[in-house]
Design an enzyme around this catalytic site. Structure first.
Site, PDB file in Angstrom:
ATOM      1  N   ASP A 160      16.483 -25.949  35.706  1.00 20.10           N
ATOM      2  CA  ASP A 160      15.893 -26.014  34.326  1.00 20.10           C
ATOM      3  C   ASP A 160      16.701 -26.643  32.978  1.00 20.10           C
ATOM      4  O   ASP A 160      16.447 -25.342  32.406  1.00 20.10           O
ATOM      5  CB  ASP A 160      14.478 -25.226  34.132  1.00 20.10           C
ATOM      6  CG  ASP A 160      13.400 -25.250  32.738  1.00 20.10           C
ATOM      7  OD1 ASP A 160      13.475 -26.042  32.403  1.00 20.10           O
ATOM      8  OD2 ASP A 160      13.056 -24.307  32.456  1.00 20.10           O
ATOM      9  N   THR A 162      18.083 -28.892  30.295  1.00 19.41           N
ATOM     10  CA  THR A 162      18.311 -30.134  29.022  1.00 19.41           C
ATOM     11  C   THR A 162      18.955 -31.848  29.861  1.00 19.41           C
ATOM     12  O   THR A 162      19.000 -31.375  31.100  1.00 19.41           O
ATOM     13  CB  THR A 162      19.078 -29.734  28.110  1.00 19.41           C
ATOM     14  OG1 THR A 162      20.206 -29.605  28.052  1.00 19.41           O
ATOM     15  CG2 THR A 162      18.767 -29.000  27.802  1.00 19.41           C
ATOM     16  N   PRO A 167      26.981 -30.526  28.630  1.00 20.77           N
ATOM     17  CA  PRO A 167      26.921 -29.634  29.023  1.00 20.77           C
ATOM     18  C   PRO A 167      26.246 -29.881  30.505  1.00 20.77           C
ATOM     19  O   PRO A 167      26.777 -29.416  31.676  1.00 20.77           O
ATOM     20  CB  PRO A 167      26.919 -28.276  28.756  1.00 20.77           C
ATOM     21  CG  PRO A 167      26.838 -28.507  27.385  1.00 20.77           C
ATOM     22  CD  PRO A 167      26.600 -29.807  27.253  1.00 20.77           C
TER      23      PRO A 167
HETATM   24  N1  SPD Z   1      13.137 -33.758  27.223  1.00 21.19           N
HETATM   25  C1  SPD Z   1      13.776 -32.681  26.853  1.00 21.19           C
HETATM   26  C2  SPD Z   1      13.727 -31.999  28.816  1.00 21.19           C
HETATM   27  C3  SPD Z   1      13.626 -30.346  28.397  1.00 21.19           C
HETATM   28  C4  SPD Z   1      13.301 -30.374  30.040  1.00 21.19           C
HETATM   29  N2  SPD Z   1      13.669 -28.722  29.633  1.00 21.19           N
HETATM   30  C5  SPD Z   1      13.262 -27.832  29.263  1.00 21.19           C
HETATM   31  C6  SPD Z   1      13.532 -26.448  29.175  1.00 21.19           C
HETATM   32  C7  SPD Z   1      11.491 -25.492  29.634  1.00 21.19           C
HETATM   33  N3  SPD Z   1      11.903 -24.321  29.933  1.00 21.19           N
END
Ligand code: SPD
Length: 278
Positions: A160, A162, A167
């Site tokens: 989960d 970014t 990183p």
């Molecule tokens: N464009 C944003 C993608 C982020 C995905 N993960 C977000 C974390 C939520 N728990």
């Protein structure tokens, strides 16, 4: 990310589009050792957090993403005991995983401790299972932690993270997927957030190649709405080692107190448009 004179804040995308909210109050802003963290009170989406100018979570729609990042993978495994979450700092995915009583241990490895500490403050409902005795929160590099983890020590790995820049870029590459495969027990499942089916077709195609290259037998995209992310349409990609996706624990699914996910929704999420079916 920019605030215009009308108090709207937008995340602008390379696609020439943007997702924006009317902001009533700036709740918190800081530069952590890893990224810029901004938290706002919005008029219609509640509290919203952005990392490096990208929306990560809002009160109003996070349940869709967090339920889709957790329940499809856990219910497609016959008996998940050990779950690893890479990233997941706002703890919304962790909360969903903790709903599964058959899970014995949940280890979450988030790079930036500030994201979790601020989530505890501004998104307390997402963090309500952080004190569950099965949960271990670690704050370190997920790729290195995974490399040091023992082979055959997890049943489900949830990435989960970014977007695949900075990183997080290594979390989408074959060496990391190979390490995940080795960390999984036979029949184990990896699920990775995999961006917008509309804007990131190349990334999804790359995952369909890289996951088998890393030794996974089955790869399955899931698509679902996520209003706060670019294009409003999002995906996760599941991969299983040793076999196809031939398990789904329907009764357990029906017992879950979810808002978005239910067994027919999984069938809908697995149904792909022609341009992604490839
Ligand atoms: N464009 C944003 C993608 C982020 C995905 N993960 C977000 C974390 C939520 N728990």
């Amino acid at each position: 990310m920019a605030m215009s004179d009308s108090n709207w804040i937008h995340e602008f995308h390379d696609s020439g589009s943007a997702i924006g909210y009317e902001v009533l109050e700036v709740l918190h802003q800081e530069r952590s050792p890893f990224q810029q963290i901004d938290i706002y009170r919005t008029r219609t989406f509640g509290t919203a957090m952005a990392l490096d100018g990208c929306w990560m979570v809002t009160d109003r729609d996070n349940f869709i993403y967090h339920e889709m990042m957790s329940h499809p993978a856990l219910l497609s495994h016959p008996a998940p005991r050990d779950v690893v979450i890479i990233g997941g700092g706002d703890c919304g995915t962790l909360r969903e995983v903790a709903r599964h009583e058959d899970v014995a241990r949940i280890v979450q490895i988030e790079l930036d401790e500030r994201v979790t500490r601020l989530s505890e403050q501004f998104f307390p409902e997402l963090c309500e299972r952080n004190d569950d005795p099965r949960v271990e929160l670690r704050f370190e590099d997920g790729i290195r932690w995974m490399e040091a983890s023992g082979p055959g020590s997890a049943d489900v790995i949830i990435v989960d993270c970014t977007d695949p820049v900075g990183p997080a870029a290594g979390l989408y590459d074959v060496p990391f997927f190979r390490t995940c495969r080795e960390t999984l027990r036979p029949g184990g499942i990896l699920i990775q957030q995999s961006e917008s089916p509309l804007f990131h077709v190349e990334l999804l195609a790359a995952l369909r190649e890289r996951l088998p290259e890393a030794g996974f037998d089955a790869v399955q995209h899931l698509q679902f709405p996520q209003p706060c992310y670019p294009s409003g349409w999002w995906s996760a990609t599941m991969a299983r080692r040793d076999g196809q996706f031939d398990v789904f624990r329907n009764n357990a699914a029906n017992r879950l107190a979810t808002r978005y996910f239910h067994p027919e929704m999984l069938a809908a999420a697995r149904t792909l448009p022609r341009f992604l079916a490839g």
